[in-house]
Design a protein around this motif. Structure first.
Motif, PDB file in Angstrom:
ATOM      1  N   SER A  38       0.821  -1.213   0.000  1.00 57.56           N
ATOM      2  CA  SER A  38       0.000   0.000   0.000  1.00 57.56           C
ATOM      3  C   SER A  38       0.856   1.265   0.000  1.00 57.56           C
ATOM      4  CB  SER A  38      -0.925   0.001   1.220  1.00 57.56           C
ATOM      5  OG  SER A  38      -0.169  -0.073   2.426  1.00 57.56           O
ATOM      6  N   HIS A  39       2.067   1.169   0.542  1.00 57.68           N
ATOM      7  CA  HIS A  39       2.959   2.337   0.564  1.00 57.68           C
ATOM      8  C   HIS A  39       3.240   2.816  -0.854  1.00 57.68           C
ATOM      9  CE1 HIS A  39       6.387   4.866   1.758  1.00 57.68           C
ATOM     10  NE2 HIS A  39       7.015   4.351   0.720  1.00 57.68           N
ATOM     11  N   TRP A  40       3.462   1.878  -1.774  1.00 57.54           N
ATOM     12  CA  TRP A  40       3.807   2.253  -3.144  1.00 57.54           C
ATOM     13  C   TRP A  40       2.562   2.635  -3.934  1.00 57.54           C
ATOM     14  CZ3 TRP A  40       8.652   2.983  -2.681  1.00 57.54           C
ATOM     15  CH2 TRP A  40       9.393   2.175  -1.834  1.00 57.54           C
ATOM     16  N   ALA A  41       1.443   1.951  -3.665  1.00 57.38           N
ATOM     17  CA  ALA A  41       0.210   2.258  -4.392  1.00 57.38           C
ATOM     18  C   ALA A  41      -0.348   3.626  -4.004  1.00 57.38           C
ATOM     19  CB  ALA A  41      -0.829   1.173  -4.124  1.00 57.38           C
ATOM     20  N   ASP A  42      -0.081   4.055  -2.756  1.00 54.69           N
ATOM     21  CA  ASP A  42      -0.636   5.316  -2.276  1.00 54.69           C
ATOM     22  C   ASP A  42       0.141   6.539  -2.767  1.00 54.69           C
ATOM     23  OD1 ASP A  42      -2.554   3.917  -0.948  1.00 54.69           O
ATOM     24  OD2 ASP A  42      -1.570   4.017   1.018  1.00 54.69           O
ATOM     25  N   GLN A  43       1.369   6.306  -3.261  1.00 54.85           N
ATOM     26  CA  GLN A  43       2.174   7.425  -3.737  1.00 54.85           C
ATOM     27  C   GLN A  43       1.871   7.697  -5.200  1.00 54.85           C
ATOM     28  OE1 GLN A  43       6.319   7.731  -2.465  1.00 54.85           O
ATOM     29  NE2 GLN A  43       6.068   5.782  -1.390  1.00 54.85           N
ATOM     30  N   TYR A 318      10.982  -9.843 -13.346  1.00 52.45           N
ATOM     31  CA  TYR A 318      11.998 -10.148 -12.337  1.00 52.45           C
ATOM     32  C   TYR A 318      11.410 -10.149 -10.930  1.00 52.45           C
ATOM     33  CZ  TYR A 318      15.772  -9.730 -15.780  1.00 52.45           C
ATOM     34  OH  TYR A 318      16.598  -9.933 -16.867  1.00 52.45           O
ATOM     35  N   LEU A 319      10.460  -9.257 -10.671  1.00 53.67           N
ATOM     36  CA  LEU A 319       9.946  -9.087  -9.315  1.00 53.67           C
ATOM     37  C   LEU A 319       8.672  -9.876  -9.025  1.00 53.67           C
ATOM     38  CD1 LEU A 319      10.571  -5.265  -8.941  1.00 53.67           C
ATOM     39  CD2 LEU A 319      11.500  -7.020  -7.427  1.00 53.67           C
ATOM     40  N   ASN A 320       7.973 -10.321 -10.050  1.00 53.27           N
ATOM     41  CA  ASN A 320       6.647 -10.918  -9.886  1.00 53.27           C
ATOM     42  C   ASN A 320       6.647 -12.077  -8.888  1.00 53.27           C
ATOM     43  OD1 ASN A 320       3.818 -11.530 -10.693  1.00 53.27           O
ATOM     44  ND2 ASN A 320       4.759 -13.361 -11.572  1.00 53.27           N
ATOM     45  N   LEU A 327       5.644 -11.901  -0.275  1.00 52.59           N
ATOM     46  CA  LEU A 327       4.888 -10.846   0.391  1.00 52.59           C
ATOM     47  C   LEU A 327       3.388 -10.896   0.127  1.00 52.59           C
ATOM     48  CD1 LEU A 327       7.378  -7.972  -0.477  1.00 52.59           C
ATOM     49  CD2 LEU A 327       7.211  -9.202   1.694  1.00 52.59           C
ATOM     50  N   GLY A 328       2.968 -11.719  -0.856  1.00 50.01           N
ATOM     51  CA  GLY A 328       1.552 -11.807  -1.167  1.00 50.01           C
ATOM     52  C   GLY A 328       1.029 -10.636  -1.972  1.00 50.01           C
ATOM     53  N   TRP A 329       1.919  -9.912  -2.638  1.00 54.80           N
ATOM     54  CA  TRP A 329       1.482  -8.751  -3.426  1.00 54.80           C
ATOM     55  C   TRP A 329       0.714  -9.194  -4.658  1.00 54.80           C
ATOM     56  CZ3 TRP A 329       6.117  -4.783  -3.733  1.00 54.80           C
ATOM     57  CH2 TRP A 329       6.420  -4.344  -2.427  1.00 54.80           C
ATOM     58  N   LYS A 330      -0.261  -8.380  -5.037  1.00 58.38           N
ATOM     59  CA  LYS A 330      -1.001  -8.584  -6.271  1.00 58.38           C
ATOM     60  C   LYS A 330      -0.204  -7.999  -7.444  1.00 58.38           C
ATOM     61  CE  LYS A 330      -5.393  -8.184  -3.788  1.00 58.38           C
ATOM     62  NZ  LYS A 330      -6.639  -7.385  -3.625  1.00 58.38           N
ATOM     63  N   PRO A 331      -0.503  -8.438  -8.674  1.00 61.39           N
ATOM     64  CA  PRO A 331       0.255  -7.922  -9.823  1.00 61.39           C
ATOM     65  C   PRO A 331       0.272  -6.406  -9.907  1.00 61.39           C
ATOM     66  CG  PRO A 331      -1.069  -9.794 -10.497  1.00 61.39           C
ATOM     67  CD  PRO A 331      -1.460  -9.487  -9.082  1.00 61.39           C
ATOM     68  N   GLU A 332      -0.871  -5.771  -9.630  1.00 60.92           N
ATOM     69  CA  GLU A 332      -0.909  -4.308  -9.722  1.00 60.92           C
ATOM     70  C   GLU A 332      -0.057  -3.653  -8.635  1.00 60.92           C
ATOM     71  OE1 GLU A 332      -4.842  -5.660  -7.723  1.00 60.92           O
ATOM     72  OE2 GLU A 332      -3.504  -6.303  -9.356  1.00 60.92           O
ATOM     73  N   GLU A 333       0.104  -4.340  -7.503  1.00 65.00           N
ATOM     74  CA  GLU A 333       0.945  -3.804  -6.441  1.00 65.00           C
ATOM     75  C   GLU A 333       2.428  -3.926  -6.803  1.00 65.00           C
ATOM     76  OE1 GLU A 333      -1.963  -4.641  -2.599  1.00 65.00           O
ATOM     77  OE2 GLU A 333      -0.672  -6.263  -3.323  1.00 65.00           O
ATOM     78  N   THR A 334       2.795  -5.052  -7.399  1.00 62.39           N
ATOM     79  CA  THR A 334       4.164  -5.193  -7.887  1.00 62.39           C
ATOM     80  C   THR A 334       4.455  -4.169  -8.971  1.00 62.39           C
ATOM     81  OG1 THR A 334       4.166  -7.570  -7.385  1.00 62.39           O
ATOM     82  CG2 THR A 334       5.814  -6.786  -8.961  1.00 62.39           C
ATOM     83  N   ALA A 336       3.179  -1.218  -9.263  1.00 57.83           N
ATOM     84  CA  ALA A 336       3.368   0.090  -8.636  1.00 57.83           C
ATOM     85  C   ALA A 336       4.779   0.226  -8.084  1.00 57.83           C
ATOM     86  CB  ALA A 336       2.334   0.295  -7.529  1.00 57.83           C
ATOM     87  N   PHE A 337       5.273  -0.816  -7.442  1.00 56.06           N
ATOM     88  CA  PHE A 337       6.646  -0.792  -6.919  1.00 56.06           C
ATOM     89  C   PHE A 337       7.652  -0.646  -8.057  1.00 56.06           C
ATOM     90  CE2 PHE A 337      10.510  -3.175  -5.622  1.00 56.06           C
ATOM     91  CZ  PHE A 337      10.937  -2.311  -4.621  1.00 56.06           C
ATOM     92  N   CYS A 338       7.420  -1.368  -9.156  1.00 56.37           N
ATOM     93  CA  CYS A 338       8.303  -1.276 -10.314  1.00 56.37           C
ATOM     94  C   CYS A 338       8.353   0.145 -10.860  1.00 56.37           C
ATOM     95  CB  CYS A 338       7.839  -2.225 -11.416  1.00 56.37           C
ATOM     96  SG  CYS A 338       8.067  -3.981 -11.057  1.00 56.37           S
ATOM     97  N   ALA A 339       7.204   0.803 -10.899  1.00 56.79           N
ATOM     98  CA  ALA A 339       7.153   2.167 -11.415  1.00 56.79           C
ATOM     99  C   ALA A 339       8.009   3.101 -10.571  1.00 56.79           C
ATOM    100  CB  ALA A 339       5.706   2.652 -11.449  1.00 56.79           C
ATOM    101  N   HIS A 340       8.001   2.900  -9.268  1.00 56.04           N
ATOM    102  CA  HIS A 340       8.820   3.739  -8.398  1.00 56.04           C
ATOM    103  C   HIS A 340      10.308   3.409  -8.565  1.00 56.04           C
ATOM    104  CE1 HIS A 340       5.708   5.914  -6.243  1.00 56.04           C
ATOM    105  NE2 HIS A 340       5.002   4.787  -6.175  1.00 56.04           N
ATOM    106  N   CYS A 341      10.641   2.149  -8.785  1.00 57.83           N
ATOM    107  CA  CYS A 341      12.037   1.787  -9.059  1.00 57.83           C
ATOM    108  C   CYS A 341      12.530   2.502 -10.312  1.00 57.83           C
ATOM    109  CB  CYS A 341      12.168   0.279  -9.240  1.00 57.83           C
ATOM    110  SG  CYS A 341      12.003  -0.694  -7.725  1.00 57.83           S
ATOM    111  N   LYS A 342      11.739   2.440 -11.372  1.00 53.41           N
ATOM    112  CA  LYS A 342      12.135   3.078 -12.628  1.00 53.41           C
ATOM    113  C   LYS A 342      12.264   4.587 -12.467  1.00 53.41           C
ATOM    114  CE  LYS A 342      10.278  -0.391 -15.827  1.00 53.41           C
ATOM    115  NZ  LYS A 342       9.374  -0.633 -16.979  1.00 53.41           N
TER     116      LYS A 342
END
Length: 365
Positions: A38-43, A318-320, A327-334, A336-342
Motif C-alpha cells: 500500500s505504501h507504493w500504491a498510495d504514492q 523479475y519481481l513478480n 509478500l503476497g502482493w497482487k500484480p498491480e501492487e508489484t 506500482a513498486f516497479c514504477a517507483h524503481c524506474k
C-alpha cells in the motif's frame, strides 16, 4: 420428506480455492524493514511513456537472432507469467516467456560488457580446451558465442527450462539439468566450467563447487559471475525507505525464505566455496555496476546503460515471483513498486549502483 434433504452433493457450490499464504507475514515483513504494498500504491506514480522504453527496440533486434523454443514442456503459470516445468527440486523465480527471454538476451550482452567484451577471465590455454559446460545457460547465448569462437571445443549448456535456440553451432548441445542435483557427468570431464548469475538459484554453494571440482579436469578452471542485489550510493542519494533502498531487502528476505540466497557477493560464497572444494590460484575482479549512465567513467556508464536496459525490458517479470510468493502482493501492487524503481533510477540526481564479482579458480594437476 424435506425436498432440500434429497439434494445431490454434486449440486453444492464448490468451495473457492484459497490462495497460499505469503512466505513472510505482514508482521515479519515489517520487522525486516519491508514496506507494505500500500505504501507504493498510495504514492503518485510516474506517467508511463511507451516511446521512452529504448530497451524494447534493442530487445526486438536481439531476440530476432534466435528462434526460441517455447512448446517442449507444459509450463507452470504464476500471475499470468510462465515458469519452468518441474525438474528435480528446481524452482526458478525468473519467467521463461518471450518477454523475459528478450531481457535475458540483453543481459548476455550486458554481462559481456562487464567482462570487457570477453566471455571469460580465467587464464585458459584455449588450444587445449576440449570440453566446456555452461551451468544455468538461460537462452544459451554464452554457450553459442563460446562455440563460435572456439569451433573445435565441445560446449554443453544446461538449464532447468528448454528456452534455448533450435539452431546452434555443431559443437553445442543443450541439456535439461538441475545444478542442485548430483551432476551426471563423470569425474574429470570439463576443461572449463562457467557459472554465471545463479543468484537465488543455488541451494548450497559449497556443494555446487564440490560438483564443479569433481567434474573439472586437473588443470581446468571454474569461473563464477554474480552481482549484489543491494543498491548503494556513495553520496547518500539513495534514501532510506525509497524503492531502491527496499529492493535489496526484498531479495535478501526472499533468499532466506526460498533457501537459495541472493547475497552471494555479501557472503563471499564464490571464494569460500572454491577454496573449500580444493581449487587453487583463486582470483577475482570486483566492479561497480551503476544503474543508468550517470557515472563519469565511460566503461562504468556503458555497464550501467546495459544493466538498466536489461531490467527495463521486464522489471515486473523479475519481481513478480518474489513479491507474490514472499509478500503476497497482487500484480498491480508489484507494478506500482516497479514504477517507483524506474522513477528513481531514471532520476539523474540518484547515483545508485550494485557491486559485481567475477571469480575463478584452477583445479590442481
Amino acid at each position: 420428506m424435506d425436498p432440500s434433504s434429497s439434494q445431490s452433493p454434486k449440486a453444492a457450490s464448490p468451495t473457492p480455492a484459497t490462495a497460499p499464504a505469503p512466505l513472510l507475514s505482514a508482521e515479519a515483513a515489517a520487522a525486516a524493514g519491508i514496506l507494505p504494498a500500500s505504501h507504493w500504491a498510495d504514492q503518485p506514480l510516474p506517467e508511463e511513456h511507451a516511446d521512452d522504453d529504448s530497451a524494447s527496440t534493442i530487445g526486438s533486434v536481439l531476440s530476432s537472432t534466435a528462434s526460441l523454443s517455447s512448446t517442449i514442456f507444459q509450463y507452470r503459470t504464476h500471475h499470468g507469467r510462465t515458469y519452468h516445468g518441474d525438474i528435480g527440486n528446481a524452482e526458478g523465480w525468473e519467467p521463461n516467456d518471450q518477454r523475459h527471454l528478450e531481457s535475458m538476451d540483453i543481459a548476455h550482452h550486458c554481462f559481456t560488457v562487464c567482462y570487457g567484451g570477453k566471455l571469460f577471465l580465467s587464464p585458459l590455454d584455449t588450444k587445449k580446451v576440449q570440453k566446456v559446460v555452461d551451468i544455468g545457460t538461460g537462452t544459451g547465448l554464452w554457450a553459442i558465442d563460446f562455440a563460435d569462437e572456439f569451433p573445435h571445443t565441445e560446449v554443453i549448456g544446461t538449464d532447468i527450462t528448454p528456452i534455448q535456440p533450435s539452431w546452434v553451432p555443431p559443437n553445442v548441445q543443450f541439456e535439461l539439468e538441475d545444478c542442485n542435483q548430483e551432476w551426471t557427468w563423470t569425474d574429470n570431464t570439463f576443461d572449463f566450467i562457467n557459472i554465471r548469475m545463479l543468484i537465488g538459484v543455488v541451494e548450497d554453494w559449497y556443494a555446487l563447487f564440490r560438483q564443479a571440482y569433481r567434474t573439472c579436469k586437473p588443470g581446468g578452471y571454474v569461473e563464477s559471475f554474480v552481482c549484489s542485489c543491494h543498491f548503494v550510493s556513495d553520496d547518500g542519494s539513495i534514501k532510506p525507505g525509497t524503492a531502491l533502498d527496499q529492493w535489496g531487502n526484498i531479495w535478501a528476505q526472499g533468499g532466506k525464505k526460498f533457501g537459495r540466497t541472493f547475497d552471494i557477493y555479501e557472503e563471499d560464497l564464490q571464494r569460500k566455496g572454491m577454496e573449500a572444494a580444493g581449487f587453487v590460484d583463486i582470483d577475482f575482479k570486483d566492479m561497480m555496476v551503476p544503474i543508468g549512465v550517470w557515472h563519469p567513467d565511460k566503461d562504468a556508464a556503458e555497464r550501467g546503460l546495459w544493466w538498466k536496459m536489461t531490467l527495463d525490458m521486464d522489471l515486473e517479470g523479475y519481481l513478480n515471483y518474489v513479491c507474490h510468493s514472499l509478500l503476497g502482493w497482487k500484480p498491480e501492487e508489484t507494478k506500482a513498486f516497479c514504477a517507483h524503481c524506474k522513477k528513481e533510477w531514471n532520476d539523474p540526481n540518484i547515483h545508485g549502483y550494485v557491486m559485481a564479482r567475477i571469480a575463478w579458480g584452477r583445479k590442481p594437476e
